[in-house]
Design an enzyme around this catalytic site. Sequence first.
Site, PDB file in Angstrom:
ATOM      1  N   LYS A   9      -3.462   4.185  -2.828  1.00  0.00           N
ATOM      2  CA  LYS A   9      -3.968   5.405  -3.432  1.00  0.00           C
ATOM      3  C   LYS A   9      -2.792   6.327  -3.729  1.00  0.00           C
ATOM      4  O   LYS A   9      -1.909   6.480  -2.914  1.00  0.00           O
ATOM      5  CB  LYS A   9      -4.885   6.073  -2.417  1.00  0.00           C
ATOM      6  N   MET A  62      -5.804   8.084  10.955  1.00  0.00           N
ATOM      7  CA  MET A  62      -6.549   8.795   9.904  1.00  0.00           C
ATOM      8  C   MET A  62      -7.369   9.921  10.532  1.00  0.00           C
ATOM      9  O   MET A  62      -8.548  10.089  10.219  1.00  0.00           O
ATOM     10  CB  MET A  62      -7.472   7.818   9.143  1.00  0.00           C
ATOM     11  N   ASP A  80       0.851  -1.191   0.000  1.00  0.00           N
ATOM     12  CA  ASP A  80       0.000   0.000   0.000  1.00  0.00           C
ATOM     13  C   ASP A  80       0.884   1.237   0.000  1.00  0.00           C
ATOM     14  O   ASP A  80       2.105   1.152   0.011  1.00  0.00           O
ATOM     15  CB  ASP A  80      -1.017  -0.038   1.148  1.00  0.00           C
TER      16      ASP A  80
HETATM   17  N1  SAH Z   1      -1.896  -0.507   9.649  1.00  0.00           N
HETATM   18  C1  SAH Z   1      -1.396   0.825   9.890  1.00  0.00           C
HETATM   19  C2  SAH Z   1      -2.481   1.858   9.918  1.00  0.00           C
HETATM   20  C3  SAH Z   1      -3.213   2.043   8.625  1.00  0.00           C
HETATM   21  S1  SAH Z   1      -4.370   3.350   8.673  1.00  0.00           S
HETATM   22  C4  SAH Z   1      -0.603   0.823  11.198  1.00  0.00           C
HETATM   23  O1  SAH Z   1      -0.659  -0.147  11.921  1.00  0.00           O
HETATM   24  O2  SAH Z   1       0.098   1.807  11.471  1.00  0.00           O
HETATM   25  C5  SAH Z   1      -3.409   4.691   8.053  1.00  0.00           C
HETATM   26  C6  SAH Z   1      -3.116   5.681   9.156  1.00  0.00           C
HETATM   27  O3  SAH Z   1      -2.065   5.220   9.951  1.00  0.00           O
HETATM   28  C7  SAH Z   1      -2.632   7.040   8.658  1.00  0.00           C
HETATM   29  O4  SAH Z   1      -3.698   7.858   8.282  1.00  0.00           O
HETATM   30  C8  SAH Z   1      -1.945   7.560   9.901  1.00  0.00           C
HETATM   31  O5  SAH Z   1      -2.884   8.049  10.823  1.00  0.00           O
HETATM   32  C9  SAH Z   1      -1.341   6.302  10.474  1.00  0.00           C
HETATM   33  N2  SAH Z   1       0.073   6.124  10.104  1.00  0.00           N
HETATM   34  C10 SAH Z   1       0.600   5.142   9.381  1.00  0.00           C
HETATM   35  N3  SAH Z   1       1.949   5.265   9.291  1.00  0.00           N
HETATM   36  C11 SAH Z   1       2.266   6.376   9.998  1.00  0.00           C
HETATM   37  C12 SAH Z   1       3.491   7.040  10.304  1.00  0.00           C
HETATM   38  N4  SAH Z   1       4.653   6.599   9.867  1.00  0.00           N
HETATM   39  N5  SAH Z   1       3.434   8.139  11.071  1.00  0.00           N
HETATM   40  C13 SAH Z   1       2.259   8.606  11.547  1.00  0.00           C
HETATM   41  N6  SAH Z   1       1.081   8.015  11.283  1.00  0.00           N
HETATM   42  C14 SAH Z   1       1.073   6.915  10.525  1.00  0.00           C
END
Ligand code: SAH
Length: 464
Positions: A271, A384, A249
């Site tokens: 996306k 998010m 992704d």
């Molecule tokens: N599976 C992922 C989350 C997916 S939802 C996890 O466990 O982290 C996507 C959201 O994750 C983004 O909108 C943001 O809020 C958060 N996110 C993912 N990677 C990030 C990062 N490196 N720093 C801050 N927020 C992050």
Amino acid sequence: MKHFPIFVALEGRRVVLSGGGEAALAKLRLLLKTEASLTVFSSDPAKEIENWANEGRLRLVRRAMEPGDATCAVLFYAADEDDAEDARTSTIARADGAMVNIVDNLGDSEFITPAIVDRDPVTVAIGTEGAAPVLARAIKSDLEARLPANLGPLARIGKAFRKAVEVLPMGRKRRDFWSDFYFNAGPRAMDQGGENAVQDTLPALLDKHERAQEREGHVAFVGAGPGDPELLTLKARKALDAADVVIHDRLVTKDILELARREAILINAGKEGFGPSMSQDDINALIIEHAATGAQVVRLKGGDPTVFGRLDEEIEAVMAADISWHVVPGITAASASVASLGQSLTKRGRNSSVRFVTGHDMKGYADHDWASLARPGEVAAVYMGKKSARFIQGRLLMYGADRSTPVSIIENASRPDQRILATTLSGLVNDLDASDLNGPALTLIGLAPRAAEAALTDIQQEFA
Ligand code: SAH
């Protein structure tokens, strides 16, 4: 793309160069690797050029160029290192119908010579349209180190063997054979006994691949962590090492994709900005399509695949297709973010539970148990959550949360461009609006960066 890369057939064709100094030598060393018929015009040629002429490798004409000297030439190099002379010779060559390159003069050249990685018949050409020669050199030396030195002879031997390999069915089996040949068996045989050993090893290698069982496809749902490649688990690295196909992704960083097996096919199912995303059904279909051909598929998801990752939908699709699968957990954004604050997600006497919530779900802004989230000391990680900041702020205040509740927003957690916005519940929306956070960002409600927390406590004590 201002320049279109092509490979020009030069065997037996005429290439003319004007010049006898360093620039001429550099170009001639490259041109002598080809089978072109080379003519050099120079009234004062370097010793090496004279030697090449004596060896019959090029024709040397000891005078300045004149009209008609480039007749029938495909390419012309102006290498006199003198602007006026280069302009004069290139005008002659153009009139004679040759394509012109003026050394170190990109603007007046009709073609440019790329940086070349030579494993003849495998040739890699690198061009930066003159923008970054340093970069071209860096890419070249990277490739030089990466491509086996004997790739050239291997490719020649392999080419002669192509017909025999047609006994293997097209697709994966043939690809496996060639990747074994170029990256394992071939280089090993070459090291041990040179080209003859490579020739000798081919029939046995083909036999081995003919008899190899069709592999069963498999899907590993792998957490890529928050971005720092060092935060990958060893299991994630192993899965990437073994992958035939990696479907990732948009949260997965380039540095991590670099770790995938060299021959793996990388597919971005995320996306792009606000562009169209692949639908979940399309992603499911893609995973199954590859696994069904026997591929080892890594479905690589940012953070932990089990957190807001639509993992169940994919697992169910894979199970319905009767394909085996397993999950490799990853470090979720909340863990990386809280680490960057120097805080804990839970703390004795402050909060004995922590919630991972999403800012919005399929129905719009997500609803939560606001009354309990609004209690003092509660900690929540909002995924998010940027667009829904105003909604969350409003709900929490409505349910009686303290306006000065610390809130930290961590953008690009664990990555080199990580930024932390420390604010409070009342300042959240204004501060977020005023910021230019545009990477993935996680909102931690109830936590401040440790240093700021200390300062905040001091102030509160002063006013108490
Ligand atoms: N599976 C992922 C989350 C997916 S939802 C996890 O466990 O982290 C996507 C959201 O994750 C983004 O909108 C943001 O809020 C958060 N996110 C993912 N990677 C990030 C990062 N490196 N720093 C801050 N927020 C992050």
